[in-house]
Design an enzyme around this catalytic site. Structure first.
Site, PDB file in Angstrom:
ATOM      1  CG  ASP A 158      -1.947  -1.344   1.415  1.00 28.18           C
ATOM      2  OD1 ASP A 158      -1.467  -2.056   0.281  1.00 28.18           O
ATOM      3  OD2 ASP A 158      -2.877  -1.146   1.958  1.00 28.18           O
ATOM      4  CD  GLU A 390      -1.375  -5.774   8.081  1.00 25.40           C
ATOM      5  OE1 GLU A 390      -1.941  -5.259   9.373  1.00 25.40           O
ATOM      6  OE2 GLU A 390      -1.710  -5.487   7.200  1.00 25.40           O
TER       7      GLU A 390
HETATM    8  C1  GLC Z   1      -3.028  -4.337   3.378  1.00 23.16           C
HETATM    9  C2  GLC Z   1      -1.830  -5.102   2.855  1.00 23.16           C
HETATM   10  C3  GLC Z   1      -2.206  -5.830   1.907  1.00 23.16           C
HETATM   11  C4  GLC Z   1      -3.259  -6.874   2.287  1.00 23.16           C
HETATM   12  C5  GLC Z   1      -4.406  -6.266   3.033  1.00 23.16           C
HETATM   13  C6  GLC Z   1      -5.020  -7.477   3.693  1.00 23.16           C
HETATM   14  O1  GLC Z   1      -3.659  -3.606   2.608  1.00 23.16           O
HETATM   15  O2  GLC Z   1      -1.068  -3.889   2.319  1.00 23.16           O
HETATM   16  O3  GLC Z   1      -1.159  -6.431   1.025  1.00 23.16           O
HETATM   17  O4  GLC Z   1      -3.620  -7.877   1.284  1.00 23.16           O
HETATM   18  O5  GLC Z   1      -3.848  -5.519   3.873  1.00 23.16           O
HETATM   19  O6  GLC Z   1      -4.145  -8.146   4.726  1.00 23.16           O
END
Ligand code: GLC
Length: 425
Positions: A158, A390
């Site tokens: 992102d 995460e």
């Molecule tokens: C964030 C991350 C992306 C992922 C999402 C859900 O947006 O950057 O890579 O898929 O979260 O975990």
């Protein structure tokens, strides 16, 4: 309780009936590449449910072949931008209007090799959907011979500083509809993207809606267009896995030939993202040709795609050795020597489990066992220290952003399982 048991509990708690959310609160829907990694983890204890993760994701496929980044099976007031903000989309289930790194074919190949007869049948049922999705990338997102992206969210990375070049070159829409962010209500705002970045993210969404999500127009006329080593190498790897599956399913020669063309195109495009000055694979703005200037955690995916020259691979390993001297937990998402490195801010520094996973596979396949082992050991150490987060601060190993995170649990399970099999062999 063992960590392996906890990992299974994380996946069970995040199960919403046929699909798995990444984490409660922050991410309440089904995400594309998250589900692919999740399937690998579930496959260590429940093959039926693992395949269901794949088929539920495919249920969201658009008529043009795209499998969206998020599938909105409900409308959760706690999440933004949800279905209302993406507007009317042409798929069978409300969704975003962009995709995510196509790791699914690689995962499906792995699943189909775990069990025999039954998994071949399952593979037959999903092959066409995968093929159509790959065709979509090649038809809808290719620019000057390389697959490119229209939105930082599509890359799965992102707010990586790589996107600043493309974001700074575009304007936020003067008529951007007002909105309230939810992401920084669930977690520390210091972990999250800035407000200015968010305005630009939503400007692209608004543009997509204005062209009724015509994906070719979004690529050709949209405000943002960058090539990304993550998308490029993940697709190139997945195309090779797709070819292997097409051969084992005895698909018509025309299908195999088509996939061969994509693979050749992919290898030829690898040079487009080789930043000579830095001596590394980086993102590149396809409007201006400008390269981003830092080593990221997708720079070494050339091994995973088995692409790039000897010289390029050698320089990549040198960068990895340099980066390893700066952090205690490899592989940080952004270059620790770059001025905009931030150890806890999402894609500006933290270690991301799925990137370690893919990079380790590539390194190990290409004969760099020590580097591969380091990526696995460092992530496992971070998990042992902090739990299933995460992502992780690469200097301290502390967990960041979402807790009880599905892909972290899944990758842990997958590695434990493989290590057990290797031990038994
Ligand atoms: C964030 C991350 C992306 C992922 C999402 C859900 O947006 O950057 O890579 O898929 O979260 O975990």
């Amino acid at each position: 309780m063992t960590l392996t048991q906890t990992a299974m509990d994380v996946l069970t708690q995040n199960d919403r009936g046929g699909f798995t959310i990444p984490t409660k609160g922050l991410y309440p829907y089904q995400w594309n590449w998250d589900s692919a990694f999740v399937a690998l983890g579930i496959a260590t204890y429940d093959m039926d449910r693992a395949w269901q993760e794949v088929t539920s994701l495919i249920e969201g496929q658009w008529p043009d072949g795209m499998i969206p980044s998020i599938i909105f099976r409900s409308d959760d007031p706690d999440y933004f931008p949800g279905p209302a903000r993406w507007g009317e989309t042409p798929g069978p289930i409300p969704s975003t209007g962009i995709s995510q790194p196509p790791v699914l074919a690689t995962v499906v190949r792995k699943l189909s090799e775990i069990d025999t007869q039954q998994d071949m049948l399952r593979l037959m049922r999903v092959f066409d959907a995968l093929y159509r999705w790959h065709a979509w990338w090649h038809d809808m997102r290719t620019v000057d011979g390389i697959v490119a992206t229209v939105h930082p969210w599509e890359t799965g990375r992102d707010n990586c500083p790589e996107w600043n070049i493309g974001l700074e070159a575009m304007q936020s829409a003067p008529d951007l509809a007002p909105y309230t962010r939810m992401d920084n209500k669930h977690v520390d705002a210091g972990f999250r993207p800035s407000q200015e970045q968010y305005d630009k993210y939503l400007t692209i969404v608004q543009f997509g809606q204005s062209v009724d999500w015509d994906q070719r127009r979004l690529t050709d006329e949209g405000p943002f267009l960058m090539a990304d080593p993550n998308l490029h190498f993940v697709l190139l790897r997945a195309d090779q896995d797709l070819r292997a599956m097409a051969i084992s399913l005895k698909k018509p020669q025309s299908v195999i030939d088509q996939i061969e063309t994509w693979i050749a195109k992919g290898h030829a495009a690898t040079n487009t993202i080789w930043n000579v000055q830095l001596g590394a694979f980086t993102s590149r703005d396809m409007h201006s040709g400008i390269f981003s200037n830092g080593f990221s955690n997708c720079s070494a995916l050339c091994f995973y795609a088995d692409s790039g020259t000897e010289d390029q691979r050698g320089k990549t390993l040198q960068h990895m050795a340099r980066v390893a001297r700066q952090v205690d937990y490899m592989l940080p998402s952004w270059d620790p020597e770059a001025p905009d490195f931030e150890a806890k801010r999402y894609w500006c520094g933290p270690l991301w489990p799925q990137m370690n996973y893919m990079t380790a596979i590539g390194l190990s396949e290409q004969g760099h066992a020590a580097e591969a082992a380091q990526l696995q050991d460092d992530l496992c150490r971070a998990i042992e220290k902090s739990g299933f987060w995460e992502c992780f601060d690469p200097i301290t190993g502390e967990g960041c952003v979402g807790a009880q995170f599905s892909w972290t649990a899944a990758i842990w399970l997958s590695w434990q399982h493989e290590n057990k099999l290797k031990g038994a062999a």
